[in-house]
Write a protein that holds these residues in place. Sequence first.
Motif, PDB file in Angstrom:
ATOM      1  N   ARG A  56       0.842  -1.216   0.000  1.00 35.51           N
ATOM      2  CA  ARG A  56       0.000   0.000   0.000  1.00 35.51           C
ATOM      3  C   ARG A  56       0.864   1.248   0.000  1.00 35.51           C
ATOM      4  N   LEU A  57       2.048   1.164   0.610  1.00 39.34           N
ATOM      5  CA  LEU A  57       2.952   2.328   0.683  1.00 39.34           C
ATOM      6  C   LEU A  57       3.573   2.665  -0.662  1.00 39.34           C
ATOM      7  N   THR A  58       3.410   1.779  -1.652  1.00 38.86           N
ATOM      8  CA  THR A  58       4.008   2.053  -2.968  1.00 38.86           C
ATOM      9  C   THR A  58       3.015   2.738  -3.906  1.00 38.86           C
ATOM     10  N   LYS A  59       1.810   2.997  -3.385  1.00 37.24           N
ATOM     11  CA  LYS A  59       0.758   3.582  -4.244  1.00 37.24           C
ATOM     12  C   LYS A  59       0.337   4.954  -3.723  1.00 37.24           C
ATOM     13  N   LYS A  60      -0.361   5.716  -4.554  1.00 34.38           N
ATOM     14  CA  LYS A  60      -0.891   7.021  -4.111  1.00 34.38           C
ATOM     15  C   LYS A  60      -1.755   6.815  -2.878  1.00 34.38           C
ATOM     16  N   PRO A  61      -1.777   7.775  -1.928  1.00 31.26           N
ATOM     17  CA  PRO A  61      -1.122   9.098  -1.978  1.00 31.26           C
ATOM     18  C   PRO A  61       0.290   9.088  -1.403  1.00 31.26           C
ATOM     19  N   TYR A  62       0.935   7.900  -1.347  1.00 36.15           N
ATOM     20  CA  TYR A  62       2.231   7.829  -0.670  1.00 36.15           C
ATOM     21  C   TYR A  62       3.398   7.947  -1.663  1.00 36.15           C
ATOM     22  N   ASP A  63       3.092   8.425  -2.875  1.00 33.95           N
ATOM     23  CA  ASP A  63       4.156   8.506  -3.885  1.00 33.95           C
ATOM     24  C   ASP A  63       5.092   9.682  -3.663  1.00 33.95           C
ATOM     25  N   SER A  64       4.833  10.494  -2.628  1.00 31.52           N
ATOM     26  CA  SER A  64       5.761  11.614  -2.379  1.00 31.52           C
ATOM     27  C   SER A  64       6.597  11.390  -1.111  1.00 31.52           C
ATOM     28  N   ILE A  65       6.576  10.192  -0.589  1.00 31.50           N
ATOM     29  CA  ILE A  65       7.393   9.879   0.608  1.00 31.50           C
ATOM     30  C   ILE A  65       8.861  10.101   0.268  1.00 31.50           C
ATOM     31  N   PRO A  66       9.577  10.885   1.093  1.00 30.87           N
ATOM     32  CA  PRO A  66      11.014  11.123   0.870  1.00 30.87           C
ATOM     33  C   PRO A  66      11.854   9.934   1.312  1.00 30.87           C
ATOM     34  N   TRP A  67      11.890   8.881   0.473  1.00 27.16           N
ATOM     35  CA  TRP A  67      12.574   7.635   0.870  1.00 27.16           C
ATOM     36  C   TRP A  67      14.064   7.834   1.133  1.00 27.16           C
ATOM     37  N   ASP A  68      14.628   8.927   0.580  1.00 27.20           N
ATOM     38  CA  ASP A  68      16.054   9.165   0.843  1.00 27.20           C
ATOM     39  C   ASP A  68      16.294   9.582   2.292  1.00 27.20           C
ATOM     40  N   ARG A  69      15.227   9.910   3.017  1.00 21.00           N
ATOM     41  CA  ARG A  69      15.338  10.271   4.447  1.00 21.00           C
ATOM     42  C   ARG A  69      14.995   9.092   5.355  1.00 21.00           C
ATOM     43  N   VAL A  70      14.720   7.943   4.752  1.00 23.08           N
ATOM     44  CA  VAL A  70      14.264   6.783   5.521  1.00 23.08           C
ATOM     45  C   VAL A  70      15.372   5.742   5.618  1.00 23.08           C
ATOM     46  N   HIS A  71      15.591   5.252   6.824  1.00 24.27           N
ATOM     47  CA  HIS A  71      16.487   4.106   7.031  1.00 24.27           C
ATOM     48  C   HIS A  71      15.636   2.929   7.485  1.00 24.27           C
ATOM     49  N   VAL A  72      15.805   1.790   6.808  1.00 24.96           N
ATOM     50  CA  VAL A  72      15.004   0.600   7.088  1.00 24.96           C
ATOM     51  C   VAL A  72      15.862  -0.456   7.764  1.00 24.96           C
ATOM     52  N   TYR A  73      15.386  -0.922   8.886  1.00 21.57           N
ATOM     53  CA  TYR A  73      16.006  -2.034   9.617  1.00 21.57           C
ATOM     54  C   TYR A  73      15.034  -3.209   9.594  1.00 21.57           C
ATOM     55  N   PHE A  74      15.429  -4.305  10.242  1.00 24.87           N
ATOM     56  CA  PHE A  74      14.570  -5.490  10.294  1.00 24.87           C
ATOM     57  C   PHE A  74      14.437  -5.959  11.742  1.00 24.87           C
ATOM     58  N   GLY A  75      13.233  -6.358  12.104  1.00 27.11           N
ATOM     59  CA  GLY A  75      13.002  -6.857  13.468  1.00 27.11           C
ATOM     60  C   GLY A  75      13.601  -8.232  13.687  1.00 27.11           C
ATOM     61  N   ASP A  76      13.611  -8.999  12.606  1.00 26.55           N
ATOM     62  CA  ASP A  76      14.214 -10.336  12.679  1.00 26.55           C
ATOM     63  C   ASP A  76      14.442 -10.857  11.268  1.00 26.55           C
ATOM     64  N   GLU A  77      15.141 -11.980  11.185  1.00 26.73           N
ATOM     65  CA  GLU A  77      15.419 -12.584   9.871  1.00 26.73           C
ATOM     66  C   GLU A  77      15.608 -14.078  10.051  1.00 26.73           C
ATOM     67  N   ARG A  78      15.187 -14.767   9.047  1.00 28.98           N
ATOM     68  CA  ARG A  78      15.455 -16.202   9.029  1.00 28.98           C
ATOM     69  C   ARG A  78      16.851 -16.365   8.411  1.00 28.98           C
ATOM     70  N   MET A  79      17.631 -17.326   8.923  1.00 26.17           N
ATOM     71  CA  MET A  79      19.000 -17.525   8.442  1.00 26.17           C
ATOM     72  C   MET A  79      18.976 -18.320   7.142  1.00 26.17           C
ATOM     73  N   VAL A  80      18.615 -17.620   6.091  1.00 18.09           N
ATOM     74  CA  VAL A  80      18.547 -18.205   4.733  1.00 18.09           C
ATOM     75  C   VAL A  80      19.129 -17.156   3.788  1.00 18.09           C
ATOM     76  N   PRO A  81      19.504 -17.548   2.561  1.00 14.57           N
ATOM     77  CA  PRO A  81      19.995 -16.548   1.604  1.00 14.57           C
ATOM     78  C   PRO A  81      18.918 -15.505   1.315  1.00 14.57           C
ATOM     79  N   CYS A  82      19.352 -14.300   0.895  1.00 20.05           N
ATOM     80  CA  CYS A  82      18.373 -13.208   0.767  1.00 20.05           C
ATOM     81  C   CYS A  82      17.423 -13.403  -0.413  1.00 20.05           C
ATOM     82  N   ASP A  83      17.679 -14.397  -1.259  1.00 22.99           N
ATOM     83  CA  ASP A  83      16.727 -14.669  -2.353  1.00 22.99           C
ATOM     84  C   ASP A  83      15.863 -15.903  -2.046  1.00 22.99           C
ATOM     85  N   ASP A  84      15.964 -16.397  -0.815  1.00 22.60           N
ATOM     86  CA  ASP A  84      15.160 -17.549  -0.397  1.00 22.60           C
ATOM     87  C   ASP A  84      13.718 -17.108  -0.144  1.00 22.60           C
ATOM     88  N   PRO A  85      12.739 -17.907  -0.556  1.00 22.65           N
ATOM     89  CA  PRO A  85      11.326 -17.531  -0.339  1.00 22.65           C
ATOM     90  C   PRO A  85      10.990 -17.281   1.133  1.00 22.65           C
TER      91      PRO A  85
END
Length: 245
Positions: A56-85
Motif C-alpha cells: 500500500r505504501l508504494t501507491k498514491k497518496p504515498y508517492d511523495s514519501i522522501p525515501w532518501d530520508r528513511v532508514h530501514v532495519y529489520f526486526g528479525d530474519e530467518r537464516m537463509v539466503p536473501c533470495d530464499d522464499p
Amino acid sequence: MTFSASGQFHTLGGIDELAERGAALIADDLEAAVQERGVFRLALSGGNTPRPVYERLTKKPYDSIPWDRVHVYFGDERMVPCDDPESNYRMACETLLDRVDIPPWNVHRMAGEINVEAAARLYERDLRDLATETGDPVPRLDLILLGLGPDGHTASLFPGTPALQEHTRLVCSVSLPETSEGAKHAVSRLTLTYPVLNAARRVVFLVSGSDKAAALERVRAGDESAPATRVRPHDGDLIWLVAES
Ligand code: 6PG
C-alpha cells in the motif's frame, strides 16, 4: 479502540483496512520524524501480514514519501539466503524496497546467508553505531513494526528461548526446536531483543488471522509467558492493528 496495559487495540474489519490504516500510520510517523529530525528509522516485520501494508505504501497518496530520508532495519530474519522464499528481506524487497527510491545504503539487511553469530555481531555493531550517532544508550528507532504468532511470539522472540532473557545485547541468534511454531519457516534466526524494541518511539503490531485470537487474549490479559506481552516501549507508543478475519 480499546486501551490496556498492552497499549491501544484497534480492531479492524479485515486485511484491506489493516493495509490502509497501517500504511497511513507509517506515512504519518515518517512525515513527522523527517520534519522534526530529518530522518525516519523504521524496522520492518517479517511474516505475511505486513505484505499488503508495505504494498500500500508504494501507491498514491504515498508517492511523495522522501525515501532518501528513511532508514530501514529489520526486526528479525530467518537464516537463509536473501533470495530464499523464506527471507524477510526478500519479502520486503518484493512488496516495498524494490518499488520505491530508497538508497540501498539506507537498507540495513540482516545477513541471513552467513554464520548466525557473525551476523548477530554485524547487526549489533550497526545498531551500536546508530546509538553512538544519536547519543542514545540503546538505538531509538522511530517505528518498529511487529507481528504476533499463535504461540505469542513476536519478531523471533519465541517462548522458551534464551533471547527472552537477553537484556544487554541488541541482537540475538535464535535456534528453534523442530516443535516450535516458527520452525516451519526457519529453525535458525536473528532477532532484535527487548532492549531495542522497548526503546522505540512507537511500536505497531500488525496482526491478522483467527489463529491469533488466543495469543491476543493472553497479551491483553498481561500474560508474560507470551513474548509479545513484554513489548512495552519505555518512552513510546504501543499500538495494535488487528484484522479479525
Ligand atoms: C517471522 C516474523 C514473525 C511474524 C509472526 C506473524 O520472521 O516469522 O517476524 O514474528 O511476524 O510469525 O506472522 P504472520 O503475520 O505471517 O501471521
